[in-house]
Write a protein that holds these residues in place. Structure first.
Motif, short mmCIF file in Angstrom:
data_model
loop_
_atom_site.label_atom_id
_atom_site.label_comp_id
_atom_site.label_asym_id
_atom_site.label_seq_id
_atom_site.Cartn_x
_atom_site.Cartn_y
_atom_site.Cartn_z
N GLU A 63 0.68 -1.27 0.05
CA GLU A 63 0.16 -0.11 0.02
C GLU A 63 0.93 1.00 0.11
OE1 GLU A 63 -0.71 0.79 4.48
OE2 GLU A 63 -2.07 -0.77 3.85
N ASP A 64 2.20 1.02 0.37
CA ASP A 64 3.15 2.43 0.34
C ASP A 64 3.95 2.58 -0.99
OD1 ASP A 64 4.74 4.26 0.86
OD2 ASP A 64 5.54 3.40 2.77
N PRO A 65 3.30 3.50 -1.85
CA PRO A 65 3.86 3.56 -3.05
C PRO A 65 5.49 3.98 -3.03
CG PRO A 65 2.40 5.47 -2.73
CD PRO A 65 2.34 4.56 -1.63
N PHE A 66 5.91 4.60 -1.85
CA PHE A 66 7.23 5.28 -1.79
C PHE A 66 8.17 4.40 -1.01
CE2 PHE A 66 4.54 9.05 -1.63
CZ PHE A 66 4.52 9.14 -2.95
N TYR A 67 7.65 3.09 -0.74
CA TYR A 67 8.61 2.08 0.20
C TYR A 67 9.26 1.19 -1.06
CZ TYR A 67 10.14 -1.64 2.97
OH TYR A 67 10.81 -2.80 3.39
N SER A 95 15.36 -1.55 -0.81
CA SER A 95 16.62 -0.82 -0.51
C SER A 95 17.43 -1.39 0.64
CB SER A 95 15.49 0.63 0.59
OG SER A 95 15.06 1.22 -0.63
N LEU A 146 9.02 10.38 -7.60
CA LEU A 146 8.34 9.84 -6.60
C LEU A 146 7.34 8.59 -7.47
CD1 LEU A 146 7.17 12.49 -4.20
CD2 LEU A 146 8.49 10.56 -3.99
N LEU A 164 15.95 8.33 -3.41
CA LEU A 164 14.82 7.44 -2.69
C LEU A 164 15.12 6.34 -2.42
CD1 LEU A 164 12.01 8.79 -4.98
CD2 LEU A 164 12.05 9.44 -2.68
N TYR A 171 10.12 3.82 7.21
CA TYR A 171 8.68 3.58 6.59
C TYR A 171 8.20 2.56 7.54
CZ TYR A 171 10.00 6.40 2.46
OH TYR A 171 10.36 6.91 1.52
N VAL A 217 0.05 7.21 3.67
CA VAL A 217 1.02 7.32 2.56
C VAL A 217 1.35 8.92 2.81
CG1 VAL A 217 1.14 7.36 0.22
CG2 VAL A 217 -0.20 5.60 1.46
N ARG A 260 3.81 9.75 5.46
CA ARG A 260 4.92 9.37 5.35
C ARG A 260 5.75 10.02 4.41
NH1 ARG A 260 2.27 4.14 6.07
NH2 ARG A 260 2.23 3.89 3.81
N ALA A 261 5.20 10.53 3.12
CA ALA A 261 5.95 11.18 2.09
C ALA A 261 6.29 12.59 2.76
CB ALA A 261 4.89 11.39 0.93
#
Lengths: 484, 287
Positions: free
Chosen positions: A3-7, A11, B88, B174, B182, B192, B195-196
């Motif tokens: 659900e977290d698009p930026f995760y 990494s 992003l 990123l 996160y 979301v 967090r951003a």
């Protein structure tokens, strides 16, 4: 996680990968260095070898025993072989010098010349077709030529050259360039389109006002009101100002005649034509046209400008690339009460840059090309290139007369250039600056930003400011040099 | 010692290149800025005359300063923001993301000259693609490059064409944001957007800062597109400092004056960069 698009779960894996890479680098760093050095040197040697073989071979000299004369010119494409033919003819004509030519695109020729002069390797001869000689001579880039010419050469230049050629080639009291070709402007018009508009192509207007009337009848607008065709659109103040009795000439004090009644009338005339069509509409129309130097790009060819004011070089282009087009040429008529046979001309000049090694050989080649040595031979060059010759006797040569018979429309230019009322951009020290700012002034008027009077007044102030700046710097410079 | 020497040996090509092609011209231009120099003749000392004329008697110089500042103040933040948002989006793991990343990066490696010539036609007011599309929806587009009131806007919009390079830097940044942050935020119930704003943005500020500084420096050196598309026109509306410097040096043969201009440009860029560095402690977060 998803659900977290930026995760990005990679990494953490990436951090591990980076650590591993560091470990490997560290291992590599502590290993013997010589094999790496050798591999690096081998790779560099390979690159050098590839570049070496990929570079074109330098021009082979045909006559290595002769004195080398290096020529830089600006003709490219289809014109380049014509210059090479002149060079070959010169090399055949004598056994003392060998000219090697290099085509340098006009857009970079100024920079290349300056860098070559600074580096102590300028060419022996260079040609230039744009009005820059005044600035270049004043800034010490060119050598005066009188001492390389005989008294007979100077007589021929004085008596056989067109008036505008001498006005352009002499600056600051010296001759800095030998004319090798002339350029002037006249009207090209399309009889087929003229007839379709109900006009008689045999009755070309004898006044600018009449020409504007003709132009209006040739205009075409689409259903949305956009201009599709503009019959006659004046441009270039330098071309029109002399017709109104004005023009831009050097004053005795070193300034230029700019803001006067006749120039104002000329610029107002140009501005009025734009105002008639609407400034915005004209900007849109002009932007849609490709006004490149090739015939296929010329709006006259596809009928968008049925009456165009352009140079003599279009005659040759039309003959080669658009022979099916019916066209005629006529002198640009003056306004009512204006000055007849007046106009604007530029001169293609050959000159010797400062620091050139072979001045005498350079002049021998310039004499050959310009027709000072033999106008009959020069007649053949000018005919093959469709150039407007720099000397009247070249025009009389059989080859050029033959060219005129085949291209009768060219006669308009030959006749027009031989007028004392044809003016160049004055070869003052700030010539390049003036030329560029003159365009700006005209542009402001055709956009409706300024009146003609305002634009010329501002131009005059701007030019005076630049002139003052140059003379101030020269004075300060002279004082610091200990000059009186 | 031996290893040090080897190290210097390895970097010597760069050191020599830097000394000959950067450091020496840099120093020479300081001296030239106090002279009248036209290449052909020796420079003559004129003291502060070049600076005096530039600052007090050259309206084109102030126009160029204004245009450059407008470009830097609008195009750079716009480019930074657009590249960040794009990064992003391109950081989202969806099918075919590599293709999307390639598509957005491609313009960055297309030669500026080639893309500028294409844009010249695309933006042609009468026969160009952009106005053609606008016409389909009943809008008569402007003369993008020929109208002084639109030319600067057009160049600013075109600056976005090459943001692929910045996007790649943001993407790399990123990837460097620790996943644990996160995870902790998610456990604490952050959504979301939170967090951003509270993780991604602060963690990316060093990269944003880097792109901002580089963007400002590039903005002050902005030349190629303006030279090809507008040549400083219409009506000097796109006359940038680098372009004016070029004209003064190579068109009007005034290298002393152009050197003075270059130094004013350098001082401006250095001051702005210094200002950014002074403020960066307040908003740039390092791990």
């Amino acid at each position: 996680m998803s659900e977290d698009p930026f995760y990005d779960e990679r990494s953490s894996r990436d951090s591990h990968t980076v650590r591993l890479a560091y470990v490997r680098l560290e291992e590599r760093r502590t290993s013997p260095i010589m094999p790496w050095l050798l591999r690096g040197l081998a790779a560099m040697a390979l690159i050098v070898a590839i570049v070496w073989f990929a570079l074109p071979a330098p021009v082979q000299r045909q006559f290595p025993e002769r004195i080398l004369v290096r020529l830089w010119h600006q003709w490219t494409g289809e014109r380049q072989p014509l210059i090479e033919a002149i060079v070959a003819a010169f090399n055949r004509s004598q056994d003392r010098y060998e000219v090697i030519s290099l085509s340098v695109p006009a857009s970079v020729s100024d920079q290349k010349l300056m860098l070559a002069i600074a580096g102590g390797e300028p060419p022996d001869v260079m040609t230039q077709w744009s009005p820059t000689i005044g600035t270049w001579a004043a800034d010490g880039l060119l050598q005066p030529l009188e001492d390389l010419l005989t008294a007979e050469d100077l007589r021929v230049l004085r008596e056989d050259s067109y008036p505008v050629a001498l006005k352009a080639a002499y600056c600051h009291g010296h001759l800095y360039g030998i004319p090798i070709g002339m350029n002037n402007f006249a009207c090209y018009y399309r009889p087929d389109l003229v007839r379709a508009a109900g006009l008689d192509p045999d009755q070309f207007p004898d006044s600018l006002e009449g020409l504007v009337e003709w132009g209006r009848k040739l205009d075409r607008v689409d259903a949305q009101g956009r201009l599709e065709r503009v019959g006659f659109l004046p441009s270039r103040l330098a071309v029109f100002a002399p017709l109104f009795g004005g023009g831009f000439t050097e004053r005795p004090d070193g300034g230029i005649t700019i803001d006067n009644e006749n120039n104002r009338r000329a610029l107002a005339f140009i501005g009025d034509v734009y105002r008639h069509y609407g400034y915005e509409r004209m900007i849109q129309f002009r932007a849609s046209l490709n006004t490149g130097s090739l015939a296929i790009e010329w709006p006259f060819v596809n009928g968008l400008y049925p009456i165009s004011v352009d140079g003599q070089w279009r005659v040759e282009q039309l003959a080669n690339y658009a022979p099916e087009i019916e066209y005629r040429t006529a002198p640009l008529p003056p306004p009512k009460g204006g000055r007849v046979h007046a106009g604007f001309g530029t001169v293609n000049l050959a000159f010797i840059p400062v620091g050139a090694r072979e001045r005498v050989g350079a002049m021998a080649f310039m004499r050959f090309w310009s027709g000072l040595q033999d106008p009959l031979i020069a007649g053949a060059f000018n005919a093959s290139g469709g150039w407007l010759p720099p000397l009247r006797t070249i025009v009389e040569s059989p080859d050029f007369q033959d060219f005129l018979r085949k291209n009768p429309q060219f006669r308009t230019f030959v006749t027009a250039i031989d007028s004392p009322a044809v003016e160049p951009v004055p070869p003052v020290a700030y010539q390049v600056y003036f030329n560029s700012r003159m365009w700006q002034a005209e542009d402001r008027v055709v956009r409706g930003d300024k009146t003609a009077a305002q634009a010329l007044q501002d131009l005059e102030e701007e030019i005076e400011r630049e002139r003052g700046r140059r003379s101030r710097l020269s004075r300060v410079g002279a004082r610091s040099d200990g000059a009186p | 010692m031996r290893r040090d020497r080897l190290g210097y040996l390895f970097i010597s090509p760069w050191l020599i290149g830097f000394a000959v092609f950067t450091a020496l011209p840099f120093i020479a231009s300081v001296c030239l800025s106090f002279t009248h120099y036209t290449v052909a003749s020796s420079p003559t000392w004129v003291g502060l005359a070049n600076y005096q004329t530039l600052l007090f008697d050259d309206p084109s110089f102030w126009t160029a300063i204004w245009n450059t500042l407008v470009y830097a103040l609008v195009a750079v933040p716009l480019g930074v923001a657009a590249a960040f948002v794009l990064a992003l989006l391109l950081n989202v793991e969806v099918r075919g993301i590599a293709v999307y990343r390639t598509i957005f990066f491609l313009p960055h490696i297309v030669p500026v000259v080639a893309s500028s010539v294409v844009f010249m036609w695309v933006l042609n007011p009468q026969i160009g693609l952009v106005n053609g599309i606008l016409r389909l929806v009943g809008i008569e587009g402007p003369a993008w490059l020929q109208d002084p009131s639109w030319s600067m806007t057009t160049l600013i919009m075109l600056s976005l064409w090459g943001i692929g390079g910045s996007v790649v830097i943001y993407l790399a940044g990123l990837k460097d944001v620790p996943a644990s942050l996160y995870e902790a935020a998610r456990i604490d119930g952050a959504n979301v957007v939170q967090r951003a704003i509270h993780i991604t943005m602060p963690m990316m500020t060093p990269v944003i800062f880097f792109n901002l500084v580089m963007g400002i420096i590039h903005a002050f050196q902005y030349f190629t597109q303006a030279y090809i598309l507008t040549s400083g026109g219409p009506q000097e509306s796109t006359l940038f400092l680098a372009l004016y410097l070029f004209f003064r040096a190579w068109r009007y043969l005034d290298l002393g004056y152009a050197s003075a201009l270059a130094w004013i440009m350098f001082v401006l860029v250095a001051s702005i960069t210094y200002g950014l560095f002074k403020t960066h402690k307040r908003w740039v977060h390092y791990e």
